[in-house]
Design a protein around this motif. Structure first.
Motif, PDB file in Angstrom:
ATOM      1  N   ARG A   5      11.758  18.066 -15.577  1.00  0.00           N
ATOM      2  CA  ARG A   5      12.520  17.338 -14.594  1.00  0.00           C
ATOM      3  C   ARG A   5      12.135  15.874 -14.638  1.00  0.00           C
ATOM      4  O   ARG A   5      11.068  15.515 -15.030  1.00  0.00           O
ATOM      5  N   ARG A   6      13.036  15.013 -14.185  1.00  0.00           N
ATOM      6  CA  ARG A   6      12.774  13.578 -14.143  1.00  0.00           C
ATOM      7  C   ARG A   6      13.062  13.096 -12.732  1.00  0.00           C
ATOM      8  O   ARG A   6      14.060  13.449 -12.133  1.00  0.00           O
ATOM      9  N   ALA A   7      12.192  12.270 -12.181  1.00  0.00           N
ATOM     10  CA  ALA A   7      12.408  11.731 -10.844  1.00  0.00           C
ATOM     11  C   ALA A   7      13.577  10.766 -10.872  1.00  0.00           C
ATOM     12  O   ALA A   7      13.850  10.126 -11.866  1.00  0.00           O
ATOM     13  N   VAL A   8      14.283  10.678  -9.746  1.00  0.00           N
ATOM     14  CA  VAL A   8      15.433   9.790  -9.644  1.00  0.00           C
ATOM     15  C   VAL A   8      14.974   8.378  -9.341  1.00  0.00           C
ATOM     16  O   VAL A   8      14.366   8.113  -8.306  1.00  0.00           O
ATOM     17  N   ALA A   9      15.258   7.488 -10.271  1.00  0.00           N
ATOM     18  CA  ALA A   9      14.933   6.064 -10.106  1.00  0.00           C
ATOM     19  C   ALA A   9      13.468   5.825  -9.780  1.00  0.00           C
ATOM     20  O   ALA A   9      13.124   4.911  -9.044  1.00  0.00           O
ATOM     21  N   VAL A  10      12.590   6.636 -10.347  1.00  0.00           N
ATOM     22  CA  VAL A  10      11.177   6.512  -9.991  1.00  0.00           C
ATOM     23  C   VAL A  10      10.593   5.166 -10.380  1.00  0.00           C
ATOM     24  O   VAL A  10       9.804   4.582  -9.640  1.00  0.00           O
ATOM     25  N   ALA A  11      10.968   4.659 -11.533  1.00  0.00           N
ATOM     26  CA  ALA A  11      10.395   3.384 -11.954  1.00  0.00           C
ATOM     27  C   ALA A  11      10.789   2.272 -11.004  1.00  0.00           C
ATOM     28  O   ALA A  11       9.975   1.412 -10.657  1.00  0.00           O
ATOM     29  N   THR A 224      11.564  -6.628 -23.788  1.00  0.00           N
ATOM     30  CA  THR A 224      12.079  -7.508 -22.740  1.00  0.00           C
ATOM     31  C   THR A 224      13.582  -7.412 -22.555  1.00  0.00           C
ATOM     32  O   THR A 224      14.141  -8.030 -21.654  1.00  0.00           O
ATOM     33  N   GLY A 225      14.251  -6.656 -23.410  1.00  0.00           N
ATOM     34  CA  GLY A 225      15.702  -6.532 -23.292  1.00  0.00           C
ATOM     35  C   GLY A 225      16.227  -5.385 -24.124  1.00  0.00           C
ATOM     36  O   GLY A 225      15.549  -4.882 -25.033  1.00  0.00           O
ATOM     37  N   PHE A 226      17.435  -4.942 -23.805  1.00  0.00           N
ATOM     38  CA  PHE A 226      18.056  -3.821 -24.505  1.00  0.00           C
ATOM     39  C   PHE A 226      18.878  -4.317 -25.680  1.00  0.00           C
ATOM     40  O   PHE A 226      19.317  -5.475 -25.706  1.00  0.00           O
ATOM     41  N   LEU A 389      11.543   2.342 -19.780  1.00  0.00           N
ATOM     42  CA  LEU A 389      11.996   1.409 -18.760  1.00  0.00           C
ATOM     43  C   LEU A 389      13.466   1.586 -18.400  1.00  0.00           C
ATOM     44  O   LEU A 389      14.029   0.771 -17.669  1.00  0.00           O
ATOM     45  N   PHE A 390      14.108   2.653 -18.890  1.00  0.00           N
ATOM     46  CA  PHE A 390      15.542   2.867 -18.635  1.00  0.00           C
ATOM     47  C   PHE A 390      15.714   3.688 -17.363  1.00  0.00           C
ATOM     48  O   PHE A 390      15.507   4.893 -17.332  1.00  0.00           O
ATOM     49  N   SER A 391      16.115   3.017 -16.291  1.00  0.00           N
ATOM     50  CA  SER A 391      16.188   3.645 -14.966  1.00  0.00           C
ATOM     51  C   SER A 391      17.499   4.402 -14.767  1.00  0.00           C
ATOM     52  O   SER A 391      18.438   4.309 -15.564  1.00  0.00           O
ATOM     53  N   GLU A 392      17.581   5.118 -13.657  1.00  0.00           N
ATOM     54  CA  GLU A 392      18.809   5.836 -13.303  1.00  0.00           C
ATOM     55  C   GLU A 392      19.965   4.861 -13.090  1.00  0.00           C
ATOM     56  O   GLU A 392      21.109   5.151 -13.446  1.00  0.00           O
ATOM     57  N   GLN A 393      19.688   3.702 -12.509  1.00  0.00           N
ATOM     58  CA  GLN A 393      20.737   2.700 -12.328  1.00  0.00           C
ATOM     59  C   GLN A 393      21.276   2.234 -13.673  1.00  0.00           C
ATOM     60  O   GLN A 393      22.480   2.017 -13.836  1.00  0.00           O
ATOM     61  N   MET A 394      20.393   2.092 -14.639  1.00  0.00           N
ATOM     62  CA  MET A 394      20.811   1.678 -15.974  1.00  0.00           C
ATOM     63  C   MET A 394      21.667   2.756 -16.628  1.00  0.00           C
ATOM     64  O   MET A 394      22.647   2.450 -17.324  1.00  0.00           O
ATOM     65  N   LYS A 395      21.300   4.008 -16.426  1.00  0.00           N
ATOM     66  CA  LYS A 395      22.105   5.101 -16.970  1.00  0.00           C
ATOM     67  C   LYS A 395      23.521   5.064 -16.407  1.00  0.00           C
ATOM     68  O   LYS A 395      24.507   5.296 -17.117  1.00  0.00           O
ATOM     69  N   THR A 396      23.620   4.767 -15.108  1.00  0.00           N
ATOM     70  CA  THR A 396      24.937   4.679 -14.470  1.00  0.00           C
ATOM     71  C   THR A 396      25.748   3.526 -15.047  1.00  0.00           C
ATOM     72  O   THR A 396      26.962   3.660 -15.300  1.00  0.00           O
ATOM     73  N   ALA A 422      23.991  -5.818 -17.885  1.00  0.00           N
ATOM     74  CA  ALA A 422      23.649  -5.235 -16.585  1.00  0.00           C
ATOM     75  C   ALA A 422      22.248  -4.612 -16.612  1.00  0.00           C
ATOM     76  O   ALA A 422      21.461  -4.770 -15.667  1.00  0.00           O
ATOM     77  N   CYS A 423      21.926  -3.934 -17.697  1.00  0.00           N
ATOM     78  CA  CYS A 423      20.620  -3.287 -17.798  1.00  0.00           C
ATOM     79  C   CYS A 423      19.498  -4.326 -17.914  1.00  0.00           C
ATOM     80  O   CYS A 423      18.407  -4.151 -17.352  1.00  0.00           O
ATOM     81  N   ASP A 424      19.763  -5.408 -18.621  1.00  0.00           N
ATOM     82  CA  ASP A 424      18.765  -6.472 -18.727  1.00  0.00           C
ATOM     83  C   ASP A 424      18.502  -7.105 -17.371  1.00  0.00           C
ATOM     84  O   ASP A 424      17.359  -7.443 -17.029  1.00  0.00           O
TER      85      ASP A 424
END
Length: 430
Positions: A5-11, A224-226, A389-396, A422-424
């Motif tokens: 399992r992975r926590a939601v937006a944990v980072a 530092t960036g995607f 460093l790829f968060s849930e917001q970034m996935k969205t 957006a991810c950066d």
């Protein structure tokens, strides 16, 4: 209980409450190393494991204290919900346990705050490195930072299921399923054409893991960036759009969930779908016709390496009992303990040689062993493609831009450029 399992937006949660000044709030001597005598009282924190594995962990602790008579281990277990918040509070308050169960995305902000021990810099911890699979050890490395910040613990992955009947009816060899993305794209178009658009090959839009398995560079070397908007990333998304236009990618893929795509596969309107042994049992009871025609192969990848999901064990850099903490973190994750744990729950050891055990190589005719053997074989060279460093917001953000490209509202290049931008932005905010 699903153990992978992975926590939601944990980072993101941790980053908002962990200023770098938190690294000065610990109670221990961070100049010490783990080369001293193993003694003292330490606290070990797990993540939603006590309800199902109480006897196992009590046994591990008992064995450790027997091996090191001058130690005492206090075990605490936290529920899955709110785990990231609890870590945040403990870190900010200087009460972070000595040894902590973490995933790579959880360890990243703690490492940045100076609260996670760099195993590569500690002579004792670093000496254990060769006991683990290289891909597993690397999973707790942070882009832009030197070092490794957690012992790899258990791994998980899943095979790709495919419907042999659908492949055969489309004139494809049911015993040679597509294993690379190019093969999926080519065979998927043929399957859709032969079925007049009634049968799709895939049911979900590409994720960051797909870009990784395709061979796309996901981040720059500095962390530092995607970078997934490069030519290879655009190439993959362009091929996905072709699938979508020809109905080789399910029309409902834009809003699909793992559950809904599983249902599509169950009803034989999709030819391929990732899964686990639990799915096989579901097919057997709910779709016996499908079950008779199930094929099992590795995850689709153009790199030759599948994706792994990783859990780890972190040592608090500020612990007062560093030798004992490092010794226990290694003890929990060594080959003996990992093998024992894997026989209690459907996970896989991250230690070298463990996957060669007959438990992971010999089938006995059951669904469970069919999947276990297939998954274990692929894990030997697997990597964790999801950037730490790829968060849930970034996935969205990525999903939304991919959907616009598939719908023709923007080009694949424009979609990925906007997703990276957006991810950066989110990365800088964290």
């Amino acid at each position: 209980m699903r153990i992978s399992r992975r926590a939601v937006a944990v980072a993101a949660v941790l980053a908002t409450v962990l200023p770098l000044s938190a690294c000065s709030g610990g109670s221990g001597d961070d100049s010490s190393d783990a080369s001293g005598p193993v003694k003292g009282k330490i606290t070990f924190q797990t993540w939603n494991l006590q309800a199902n594995f109480k006897d196992y962990f009590n046994g591990v602790i008992k064995d450790f204290e027997k091996k090191y008579p001058d130690t005492e281990v206090k075990w605490v277990d936290r529920p899955a919900e709110g785990y990231a918040d609890k870590l945040s509070a403990d870190a900010a308050g200087g009460t972070l346990p000595d040894v902590v169960n973490v995933s790579p995305d959880l360890v990243a902000p703690l490492a940045k705050a100076g609260l996670a021990l760099d195993l590569d810099k500690d002579e004792t911890a670093a000496s254990f490195r060769d006991e683990y699979l290289p891909g597993a050890w690397q999973s707790h490395q942070i882009p832009g930072m030197d070092g490794t910040y957690g012992f790899p613990w258990y791994l998980n992955t899943g095979p790709m299921f495919y419907n042999k009947r659908l492949f055969e009816e489309a004139g494809l060899d049911p015993e040679k399923p597509p294993t690379t993305y190019d093969e999926v794209f080519d065979q998927g178009l043929k399957l859709a054409k032969q079925s007049d658009g009634e049968i799709a090959t895939l049911a979900q839009v590409p994720t960051i893991e797909d870009f990784g398995r395709y061979g796309v560079q996901l981040m720059n070397k500095e962390g530092t960036g995607f970078a997934f908007n490069d030519a290879k990333g655009v190439e993959m998304l362009t091929r996905y759009k072709e699938l979508f236009d020809k109905k080789a990618l399910d029309p409902q893929a834009l809003t699909a969930t793992p559950e809904s795509s599983g249902t599509k596969f169950l009803t034989e309107s999709v030819a391929m779908n990732p899964g686990s042994a639990l799915d096989l049992e579901n097919f057997k009871t709910k779709a016996p016709t499908l079950y008779k025609n199930i094929g099992i192969t590795d995850q689709v990848t153009s790199t030759g390496k599948v994706n792994m999901y990783v859990m780890g064990v972190m040592v608090n850099e500020k612990t007062k009992q560093k030798p004992a903490a490092v010794a226990f973190a290694h003890f929990v994750t060594d080959a003996t303990r990992q093998m024992s744990f894997a026989k209690q729950v459907a996970i896989f050891p991250s230690t070298k040689g463990s996957l060669d055990d007959p438990y992971f190589t010999k089938e006995d005719g059951t669904d469970e062993t069919r999947v276990r053997v297939a998954a274990a074989k692929s894990l030997k060279t697997a990597v964790n493609y999801t950037p730490v460093l790829f968060s849930e917001q970034m996935k969205t953000e990525l999903r939304n831009q991919v959907a616009k490209a598939l719908q023709g509202k923007q080009s694949p290049q424009e979609a990925l450029d906007r997703a990276v931008e957006a991810c950066d932005t989110l990365l800088k905010q964290s």
